[in-house]
Design a protein around this motif. Structure first.
Motif, mmCIF file in Angstrom:
data_model
loop_
_atom_site.group_PDB
_atom_site.id
_atom_site.type_symbol
_atom_site.label_atom_id
_atom_site.label_comp_id
_atom_site.label_asym_id
_atom_site.label_seq_id
_atom_site.Cartn_x
_atom_site.Cartn_y
_atom_site.Cartn_z
ATOM 1 N N VAL A 41 0.869 -1.173 0.000
ATOM 2 C CA VAL A 41 0.000 0.000 0.000
ATOM 3 C C VAL A 41 0.908 1.225 0.000
ATOM 4 O O VAL A 41 1.838 1.303 0.795
ATOM 5 C CB VAL A 41 -0.907 0.022 1.245
ATOM 6 C CG1 VAL A 41 -1.717 1.299 1.302
ATOM 7 C CG2 VAL A 41 -1.804 -1.197 1.271
ATOM 8 N N VAL A 42 0.645 2.133 -0.923
ATOM 9 C CA VAL A 42 1.427 3.366 -1.015
ATOM 10 C C VAL A 42 0.486 4.536 -0.749
ATOM 11 O O VAL A 42 -0.495 4.719 -1.444
ATOM 12 C CB VAL A 42 2.080 3.520 -2.409
ATOM 13 C CG1 VAL A 42 2.861 4.818 -2.491
ATOM 14 C CG2 VAL A 42 2.966 2.325 -2.720
ATOM 15 N N GLN A 43 0.814 5.309 0.273
ATOM 16 C CA GLN A 43 -0.012 6.462 0.630
ATOM 17 C C GLN A 43 0.818 7.727 0.483
ATOM 18 O O GLN A 43 1.774 7.942 1.224
ATOM 19 C CB GLN A 43 -0.504 6.344 2.068
ATOM 20 C CG GLN A 43 -1.356 7.518 2.485
ATOM 21 C CD GLN A 43 -1.820 7.389 3.933
ATOM 22 O OE1 GLN A 43 -1.471 6.453 4.627
ATOM 23 N NE2 GLN A 43 -2.602 8.343 4.363
ATOM 24 N N PRO A 44 0.475 8.580 -0.495
ATOM 25 C CA PRO A 44 1.201 9.838 -0.650
ATOM 26 C C PRO A 44 1.006 10.728 0.576
ATOM 27 O O PRO A 44 -0.057 10.746 1.180
ATOM 28 C CB PRO A 44 0.561 10.484 -1.884
ATOM 29 C CG PRO A 44 -0.280 9.436 -2.516
ATOM 30 C CD PRO A 44 -0.579 8.403 -1.479
ATOM 31 N N LEU A 45 2.045 11.447 0.927
ATOM 32 C CA LEU A 45 1.972 12.323 2.095
ATOM 33 C C LEU A 45 1.708 13.778 1.738
ATOM 34 O O LEU A 45 1.400 14.571 2.606
ATOM 35 C CB LEU A 45 3.274 12.233 2.897
ATOM 36 C CG LEU A 45 3.553 10.880 3.520
ATOM 37 C CD1 LEU A 45 4.913 10.888 4.187
ATOM 38 C CD2 LEU A 45 2.480 10.535 4.533
ATOM 39 N N ALA A 56 6.089 9.367 0.415
ATOM 40 C CA ALA A 56 5.001 8.405 0.629
ATOM 41 C C ALA A 56 5.332 7.459 1.755
ATOM 42 O O ALA A 56 6.494 7.286 2.129
ATOM 43 C CB ALA A 56 4.746 7.615 -0.643
ATOM 44 N N MET A 57 4.289 6.877 2.288
ATOM 45 C CA MET A 57 4.447 5.782 3.263
ATOM 46 C C MET A 57 4.097 4.493 2.537
ATOM 47 O O MET A 57 3.118 4.438 1.800
ATOM 48 C CB MET A 57 3.520 5.994 4.465
ATOM 49 C CG MET A 57 3.896 7.178 5.313
ATOM 50 S SD MET A 57 2.738 7.500 6.666
ATOM 51 C CE MET A 57 2.584 5.929 7.454
ATOM 52 N N ILE A 58 4.886 3.451 2.742
ATOM 53 C CA ILE A 58 4.660 2.172 2.079
ATOM 54 C C ILE A 58 4.669 1.091 3.142
ATOM 55 O O ILE A 58 5.550 1.030 3.984
ATOM 56 C CB ILE A 58 5.744 1.884 1.018
ATOM 57 C CG1 ILE A 58 5.762 3.002 -0.027
ATOM 58 C CG2 ILE A 58 5.521 0.521 0.376
ATOM 59 C CD1 ILE A 58 6.890 2.922 -1.013
ATOM 60 N N TRP A 59 3.642 0.195 3.102
ATOM 61 C CA TRP A 59 3.604 -0.922 4.027
ATOM 62 C C TRP A 59 2.945 -2.114 3.328
ATOM 63 O O TRP A 59 2.255 -1.949 2.325
ATOM 64 C CB TRP A 59 2.878 -0.547 5.315
ATOM 65 C CG TRP A 59 1.451 -0.158 5.162
ATOM 66 C CD1 TRP A 59 0.362 -0.980 5.178
ATOM 67 C CD2 TRP A 59 0.922 1.164 4.950
ATOM 68 N NE1 TRP A 59 -0.779 -0.255 4.990
ATOM 69 C CE2 TRP A 59 -0.471 1.047 4.855
ATOM 70 C CE3 TRP A 59 1.505 2.422 4.828
ATOM 71 C CZ2 TRP A 59 -1.292 2.138 4.643
ATOM 72 C CZ3 TRP A 59 0.677 3.500 4.624
ATOM 73 C CH2 TRP A 59 -0.700 3.371 4.543
ATOM 74 N N ALA A 61 0.427 -4.933 2.208
ATOM 75 C CA ALA A 61 -1.037 -5.019 2.178
ATOM 76 C C ALA A 61 -1.487 -6.108 3.139
ATOM 77 O O ALA A 61 -0.847 -7.138 3.268
ATOM 78 C CB ALA A 61 -1.512 -5.336 0.763
#
Length: 62
Positions: A41-45, A56-59, A61
């Motif tokens: 999952v990639v969430q732009p900051l 981005a934060m990546i973790w 799934a």
């Protein structure tokens, strides 16, 4: 592109096809299963973080 149904038919009837064709069909089905599931999952900051490389934060799934 060859369909999932056709690949399954090849795998389920190995006597009707050459061994190499059956192996390729099995590999394609496995790749499609593996690549069809999200693995991150990639969430732009936001734009403020682009300059410092932490955009981005990546973790994994869940």
């Amino acid at each position: 592109m060859i369909s999932e149904d056709r690949l399954s038919q090849i795998v389920e009837n190995p006597d009707s096809h050459e061994a190499e064709v059956v192996a390729m069909a099995q590999e394609l089905l496995q790749l499609r299963r593996t690549l069809g599931v999200p693995w991150a999952v990639v969430q732009p900051l936001g734009e403020l973080y682009v300059e410092d490389g932490n955009a981005a934060m990546i973790w994994p799934a869940s």
